[in-house]
Design a protein around this motif. Sequence first.
Motif, PDB file in Angstrom:
ATOM      1  N   LEU A 129       0.843  -1.198   0.000  1.00  0.00           N
ATOM      2  CA  LEU A 129       0.000   0.000   0.000  1.00  0.00           C
ATOM      3  C   LEU A 129       0.876   1.246   0.000  1.00  0.00           C
ATOM      4  O   LEU A 129       1.695   1.435   0.892  1.00  0.00           O
ATOM      5  N   ASN A 130       0.700   2.093  -1.011  1.00  0.00           N
ATOM      6  CA  ASN A 130       1.417   3.374  -1.017  1.00  0.00           C
ATOM      7  C   ASN A 130       0.714   4.380  -0.117  1.00  0.00           C
ATOM      8  O   ASN A 130       1.341   5.010   0.737  1.00  0.00           O
ATOM      9  N   LEU A 131      -0.596   4.503  -0.281  1.00  0.00           N
ATOM     10  CA  LEU A 131      -1.353   5.463   0.526  1.00  0.00           C
ATOM     11  C   LEU A 131      -2.798   5.013   0.652  1.00  0.00           C
ATOM     12  O   LEU A 131      -3.470   4.727  -0.342  1.00  0.00           O
ATOM     13  N   GLY A 132      -3.257   4.953   1.886  1.00  0.00           N
ATOM     14  CA  GLY A 132      -4.664   4.730   2.161  1.00  0.00           C
ATOM     15  C   GLY A 132      -5.117   5.768   3.159  1.00  0.00           C
ATOM     16  O   GLY A 132      -4.451   5.981   4.183  1.00  0.00           O
ATOM     17  N   LEU A 133      -6.189   6.483   2.846  1.00  0.00           N
ATOM     18  CA  LEU A 133      -6.633   7.522   3.773  1.00  0.00           C
ATOM     19  C   LEU A 133      -8.148   7.618   3.799  1.00  0.00           C
ATOM     20  O   LEU A 133      -8.836   7.277   2.841  1.00  0.00           O
ATOM     21  N   ILE A 134      -8.644   8.087   4.924  1.00  0.00           N
ATOM     22  CA  ILE A 134     -10.060   8.387   5.112  1.00  0.00           C
ATOM     23  C   ILE A 134     -10.152   9.838   5.541  1.00  0.00           C
ATOM     24  O   ILE A 134      -9.410  10.270   6.422  1.00  0.00           O
ATOM     25  N   ASN A 135     -11.033  10.582   4.906  1.00  0.00           N
ATOM     26  CA  ASN A 135     -11.074  12.028   5.084  1.00  0.00           C
ATOM     27  C   ASN A 135     -12.488  12.495   5.428  1.00  0.00           C
ATOM     28  O   ASN A 135     -13.460  12.093   4.773  1.00  0.00           O
ATOM     29  N   ALA A 136     -12.592  13.320   6.453  1.00  0.00           N
ATOM     30  CA  ALA A 136     -13.865  13.941   6.818  1.00  0.00           C
ATOM     31  C   ALA A 136     -13.711  15.461   6.694  1.00  0.00           C
ATOM     32  O   ALA A 136     -12.788  16.039   7.272  1.00  0.00           O
ATOM     33  N   THR A 137     -14.593  16.089   5.934  1.00  0.00           N
ATOM     34  CA  THR A 137     -14.554  17.544   5.769  1.00  0.00           C
ATOM     35  C   THR A 137     -15.906  18.146   6.130  1.00  0.00           C
ATOM     36  O   THR A 137     -16.953  17.547   5.869  1.00  0.00           O
ATOM     37  N   TYR A 138     -15.852  19.321   6.725  1.00  0.00           N
ATOM     38  CA  TYR A 138     -17.073  20.051   7.094  1.00  0.00           C
ATOM     39  C   TYR A 138     -16.937  21.476   6.597  1.00  0.00           C
ATOM     40  O   TYR A 138     -15.933  22.147   6.857  1.00  0.00           O
ATOM     41  N   ASN A 139     -17.936  21.951   5.847  1.00  0.00           N
ATOM     42  CA  ASN A 139     -17.881  23.299   5.287  1.00  0.00           C
ATOM     43  C   ASN A 139     -19.294  23.856   5.181  1.00  0.00           C
ATOM     44  O   ASN A 139     -20.114  23.336   4.421  1.00  0.00           O
TER      45      ASN A 139
END
Length: 366
Positions: A73-83
């Motif tokens: 795995l090079n990159l695994g991410l989980i992202n939460a954004t609020y706007n």
Amino acid sequence: MNSLTNLALMLCFTVTAARAQTDTLQVIPPLQVPFLKISGYIETYYSYDFNTPENNTRSGFMYSHNRHNEVTLNLGLINATYNNDKFRASLAIMAGTYTNANLAAEGSTLKNIYEATAGIKIFRNSNLWIDAGIFTSHIGFESAIGKDCWTLTRSISAENSPYYESGAKLSYTSVSGKWFVSALVLNGWQRIQRVDGNKTIAFGHQLTYKPNAKVMLNSSSFAGNDKPDNDKRMRYFHNFYGQFMVNEKLGIIAGFDIGAEQKAKNSKSYYSWYTSVFIVKYSINKASISARCEYYADEHGVIINTGTDNGFKTFGYSLNFDYTIYSNVVWRIEARKLNSKEAIFTKDGNATKNNAFVTTALAISF
């Protein structure tokens, strides 16, 4: 007979009650949080380095896709954004070989943070924001997220300039969307935590101009000391690139970086380095081909220290093929070769001037 009748009535009652219960559950709306978005990204890869490094790790100046002859795995991410257009926040957690290599100097928990920011809009009727925390770099046209880049692997210039930063930034986007400008106060050159003994802060700027949908020009800079104060050496760096869409199928990116750092504390003379990169991309339906050529010169080892007389002077080129399997799934393969003026690479225990490798990756976003 009465027993069978009673059993049938009980079964009918049970089915009817269950159906009524199911119907009742279906009308309950799912839990939703307005302005909140959850997204993710996973990029797995396999890379074969023809120099066959003994420790299965490629050259020390490569941080992405740096493992040899293994599926990983090079990159695994989980992202939460609020706007909500008044304030905004983001939190992205990551893992992978990119994280292990590029954030090795950070704390055990900090090195798994891709982004963590909080921002507020200063004026209601003006797109002027102030954000603080850990955020992606304002320098360059490549990021750690492979699907956003025209080539599978990152350019030498991208690998050896900041991928991420921490601090605060003031940013403004014009009403027309043609201009973006930001001023940054930073903790250092790709730092979450400042170097021990460093009591100074660094600064940066970014200016982007998009006169139309086919042209984008960007200027970014860094100024600051990234060493302890007893060895303070000011570093100045500027990145410029342009992205041009000739037509719907053909695109070009051209970039040039130049940097300088004091030779010693209070010195009036500087060591310098520079790099250039040129990428052409041609797309047909779901497929695309990208060709890259690049040159990186760091004679005095400011960024890449080889310990050789001529330092790091390396030319590279690559050919990349992408196929979009689904709208959010991309398969990629790339062949790349690096040629150095000095024998800075190792093959079978011997120094060599060349390094060739092939990489394939599967990227999924959701």
